[in-house]
Design a protein around this motif. Structure first.
Motif, PDB file in Angstrom:
ATOM      1  N   PRO A  47      62.378  45.885  69.488  1.00 32.90           N
ATOM      2  CA  PRO A  47      63.470  46.579  68.812  1.00 32.90           C
ATOM      3  C   PRO A  47      63.300  46.533  67.299  1.00 32.90           C
ATOM      4  N   ASP A  48      63.790  47.573  66.616  1.00 30.07           N
ATOM      5  CA  ASP A  48      63.715  47.583  65.159  1.00 30.07           C
ATOM      6  C   ASP A  48      64.459  46.390  64.569  1.00 30.07           C
ATOM      7  N   ASN A  49      65.567  46.006  65.209  1.00 30.64           N
ATOM      8  CA  ASN A  49      66.321  44.843  64.760  1.00 30.64           C
ATOM      9  C   ASN A  49      66.029  43.667  65.680  1.00 30.64           C
ATOM     10  N   ALA A  50      64.730  43.386  65.859  1.00 26.55           N
ATOM     11  CA  ALA A  50      64.308  42.342  66.802  1.00 26.55           C
ATOM     12  C   ALA A  50      64.771  40.963  66.385  1.00 26.55           C
ATOM     13  N   SER A  51      65.121  40.785  65.110  1.00 24.61           N
ATOM     14  CA  SER A  51      65.585  39.477  64.652  1.00 24.61           C
ATOM     15  C   SER A  51      67.079  39.284  64.899  1.00 24.61           C
ATOM     16  N   ASP A 238      62.591  36.696  59.343  1.00 25.89           N
ATOM     17  CA  ASP A 238      62.178  37.781  58.455  1.00 25.89           C
ATOM     18  C   ASP A 238      62.533  39.106  59.134  1.00 25.89           C
ATOM     19  N   GLU A 239      63.498  39.821  58.588  1.00 30.42           N
ATOM     20  CA  GLU A 239      63.966  41.047  59.224  1.00 30.42           C
ATOM     21  C   GLU A 239      62.926  42.160  59.190  1.00 30.42           C
ATOM     22  N   SER A 240      61.919  42.055  58.331  1.00 26.16           N
ATOM     23  CA  SER A 240      60.875  43.082  58.274  1.00 26.16           C
ATOM     24  C   SER A 240      59.783  42.860  59.314  1.00 26.16           C
ATOM     25  N   ASP A 241      59.850  41.736  60.026  1.00 27.18           N
ATOM     26  CA  ASP A 241      58.849  41.389  61.033  1.00 27.18           C
ATOM     27  C   ASP A 241      59.455  41.553  62.415  1.00 27.18           C
ATOM     28  N   ARG A 242      58.917  42.486  63.201  1.00 28.21           N
ATOM     29  CA  ARG A 242      59.471  42.721  64.532  1.00 28.21           C
ATOM     30  C   ARG A 242      59.173  41.573  65.494  1.00 28.21           C
ATOM     31  N   PHE A 243      58.235  40.731  65.180  1.00 27.85           N
ATOM     32  CA  PHE A 243      57.905  39.583  66.019  1.00 27.85           C
ATOM     33  C   PHE A 243      58.304  38.276  65.340  1.00 27.85           C
ATOM     34  N   ALA A 244      59.372  38.336  64.558  1.00 22.32           N
ATOM     35  CA  ALA A 244      59.799  37.152  63.805  1.00 22.32           C
ATOM     36  C   ALA A 244      60.173  35.999  64.730  1.00 22.32           C
ATOM     37  N   GLU A 311      47.065  39.251  66.979  1.00 22.86           N
ATOM     38  CA  GLU A 311      48.220  39.736  66.224  1.00 22.86           C
ATOM     39  C   GLU A 311      48.883  40.854  67.020  1.00 22.86           C
ATOM     40  N   PRO A 312      50.177  40.730  67.349  1.00 18.63           N
ATOM     41  CA  PRO A 312      50.860  41.816  68.063  1.00 18.63           C
ATOM     42  C   PRO A 312      50.963  43.061  67.180  1.00 18.63           C
ATOM     43  N   SER A 313      50.773  44.209  67.789  1.00 12.99           N
ATOM     44  CA  SER A 313      50.854  45.468  67.049  1.00 12.99           C
ATOM     45  C   SER A 313      52.312  45.840  66.799  1.00 12.99           C
ATOM     46  N   GLN A 314      52.607  46.223  65.572  1.00 11.29           N
ATOM     47  CA  GLN A 314      53.950  46.657  65.207  1.00 11.29           C
ATOM     48  C   GLN A 314      53.985  48.130  64.807  1.00 11.29           C
ATOM     49  N   GLY A 315      52.859  48.836  64.982  1.00 11.56           N
ATOM     50  CA  GLY A 315      52.810  50.241  64.620  1.00 11.56           C
ATOM     51  C   GLY A 315      52.562  50.435  63.133  1.00 11.56           C
TER      52      GLY A 315
END
Length: 593
Positions: A47-51, A238-244, A311-315
């Motif tokens: 999700p974009d808001n994964a955090s 970190d809200e900019s990291d989708r895998f935070a 490293e997981p892909s975040q696009g």
């Protein structure tokens, strides 16, 4: 649909245009297609808001989940093509919402191509690996090798973060390192003993009861720990990291993987898939090709399949490009930077056409790194090679090649049934070898000419594929419904694969296969960390059965001297599985009497 492999991104929780294509529409279109000859993969982005805190909540039990019965939130999610610049869209493909607007192409300097062999100026490989020699001298057991990655610091970190998260939910969990190892043991065991529902491990029914699991930890305790398993502080994400929420675990595992990685000249880079909806739950295309749903993982491995960096892909929207490269090329550079932390050595990296470009070869050459990979024609910087149709009219083994005068990068097109284009900054045409070719018409094998860079690519490439094969054999089956829950199993499988690779390299005695290796780790973790207070009379039966099973018994050194279980004199060695002190001379007799 085109006959080539395609990758789509499912954006979960993101705002989308009114006419965006839905995952359900893509699945229906793929199943109706009868002429597809390749596997299609669906890349599900976090999700974009994964955090956000809501993503920690369970949405149900994933036992028995199948790809044909996905939740509506996923089936109706918008689908976009991955914009990594890997392939031009064809007119007859699905018209999907673009992930981002393509930037205007920057004019590149004209390259001068010459018909000659490459003249590389790299130094030869002379590095030795003292760390592997040290591991050989220690003669570590499978558990000791596995705990090089899930070491005490990592175990305590997961325990602390899980207890912190439970406390934030007003739950006094009180997780201990001993209980966490029991949970890990059950996850490992689920890779080769699988039930439709994980609660069947604890059932008293004779057709499903597994005493090793039931005697180690209570069912409700396992479910409670597994539901609160956590890897990051929710207040410092970190809200900019989708895998935070798994970033601290990724950092720790990458550090341990690189610390104990064999120091080799040849490495592979590619894509792996962390499946999200289970091993048996993937939908099947009509052509018989599996379509997997999950998270894409960028992986760098040794030639034998040891995972060095991932490293997981975040696009493209969440990844910064490097030097004008696309997403795939930028991740290759990141992997090279991680390798060079161990020293600026002349590593040789292999990758496929998803990543290769003449520009990437030039950048790696400036970094002092060799590279070889297959390449698409539109990434050859207008290299004037013979057309594939022209090569097909010639005999098998024919090839054409050119070298860029300024960057010393060679592009070679070789024909052996089909035209293959290979690019390299380190290996050329000479010496031209011979490759065995099977003729379908005459039912015989013939010898065809093969350039040196093609031969080396076939021999040393494919490390990521070997890693995927090893991890897919007995991968963890127990998963939850949190978006990052499948990542736990992926990391455990990767650590076991790496430990087994080290075992194959360092073992002086007879080597065990991957299944026996995983069974040993699972049994030791469940038996040595079991909750003795809840076993009662079962503990004696468990000890007796495991003592004489002749499976996975290793003698290890112990700091504190104890009495030998056979001769009762003092000893500083013990059986790691039985957790009993025993002399080396008494070891065999103790396990057969």
């Amino acid at each position: 649909m085109a006959s080539t492999s395609s990758t789509f991104i499912v954006g979960r929780g993101a705002g989308s245009k009114p006419k965006s294509t839905k995952l359900l529409e893509v699945l229906n279109a793929l199943e109706e297609e009868e002429s597809s000859h390749s596997r299609e993969e669906i890349f599900i982005a976090p999700p974009d808001n994964a955090s956000g805190d809501f993503t920690d909540e369970d949405s149900g039990d994933e036992d028995g989940r199948r790809g044909s019965h996905l939740p509506g939130s996923v089936l109706h999610a918008s689908v976009v093509p991955e914009d990594s610049g890997t392939e031009e869209e064809e007119e007859d493909e699905l018209q999907l919402q673009p992930a981002m607007k393509r930037q205007k192409a920057v004019a590149e300097p004209q390259r001068i191509w010459t018909k000659r062999d490459i003249r590389p100026n790299f130094s030869s490989w002379t590095a030795s690996d003292p760390h592997i020699e040290d591991l050989k001298s220690q003669e570590l057991s499978p558990v000791g090798l596995f705990e090089l990655f899930f070491d005490g610091g990592t175990i305590n970190f997961i325990v602390n973060e899980t207890n912190r998260y439970a406390w934030q939910k007003n739950v006094n969990l009180g997780l201990t390192a001993q209980e966490l190892k029991c949970v890990l043991g059950i996850l490992i065991l689920s890779g080769y003993i699988s039930y439709p529902r994980r609660r069947m491990f604890w059932e008293t029914s004779p057709d499903s009861h597994h005493h090793l699991v039931a005697d180690a930890i209570r069912r409700d305790r396992f479910e409670l720990i597994f539901s609160y398993l956590h890897f990051a502080d929710n207040t410092e994400l970190d809200e900019s990291d989708r895998f935070a929420k798994v970033r601290p675990l990724i950092v720790r595992m990458n550090c341990n993987f690189q610390k104990h990685a064999p120091l080799e000249e040849f490495y592979s880079f590619g894509e792996s898939m962390c499946e999200y909806f289970g091993h048996r739950g993937s939908k099947q295309l009509r052509a018989g090709k599996p379509m997997r749903l999950g998270y894409k993982i960028w992986c760098g491995t040794t030639s034998r399949g040891y995972l060095v960096w991932f490293e997981p892909s975040q696009g493209t929207l969440f990844t910064k490009s490097h030097g004008g490269l696309d997403l795939g090329g930028s991740m290759v550079v990141k992997f090279v930077d991680a390798l060079q932390e161990r020293g600026c050595l002349p590593y040789h990296i292999f990758f496929d056409k998803v990543f290769t470009s003449v520009k990437l070869m030039s950048i790696l050459r400036k970094k002092g790194v060799k590279a070889t990979g297959t390449v698409r024609e539109y990434r050859t910087e207008r290299c004037p090679l013979k057309d594939p149709k022209e090569l097909k009219k010639m005999k098998r083994g024919s090839f054409d090649y050119k070298v860029d005068e300024s960057e010393e990068v060679i592009v070679c097109r070789w024909y052996d049934g089909s035209a293959v284009t290979v690019c390299s900054n380190a290996v050329g045409i000479e010496p031209v070898g011979l490759a065995s070719h099977h003729s379908g018409t005459t039912k015989t094998r013939a010898q065809v000419h093969q350039p040196s860079l093609v031969k080396l690519y076939q021999e040393k490439g494919g490390g990521v594929r070997r890693m995927d094969q090893n991890m897919a054999k007995y991968k963890v089956k127990i998963r939850g419904m949190k978006w990052y829950s499948s990542f736990i199993g992926y990391v455990v499988d990767a650590a076991l694969n790496n430990a087994w690779q080290l075992h194959r390299t360092c073992s002086h005695d007879a080597q065990v296969d991957l299944l026996a290796f995983r069974r040993y780790v699972a049994c030791v973790y469940l038996e040595s960390n079991a909750d003795v207070s809840s076993q009662g009379r079962r503990s004696r039966r468990l000890e007796t059965e495991s003592r004489f099973d002749m499976v996975g018994h290793w003698i290890v050194h112990q700091d504190k001297r104890t009495r030998c279980a056979l001769c009762h004199s003092q000893t500083n060695t013990r059986c790691e599985k039985c957790q009993k002190g025993v002399h080396a001379k008494c070891f065999r007799e103790y396990h057969i009497r």
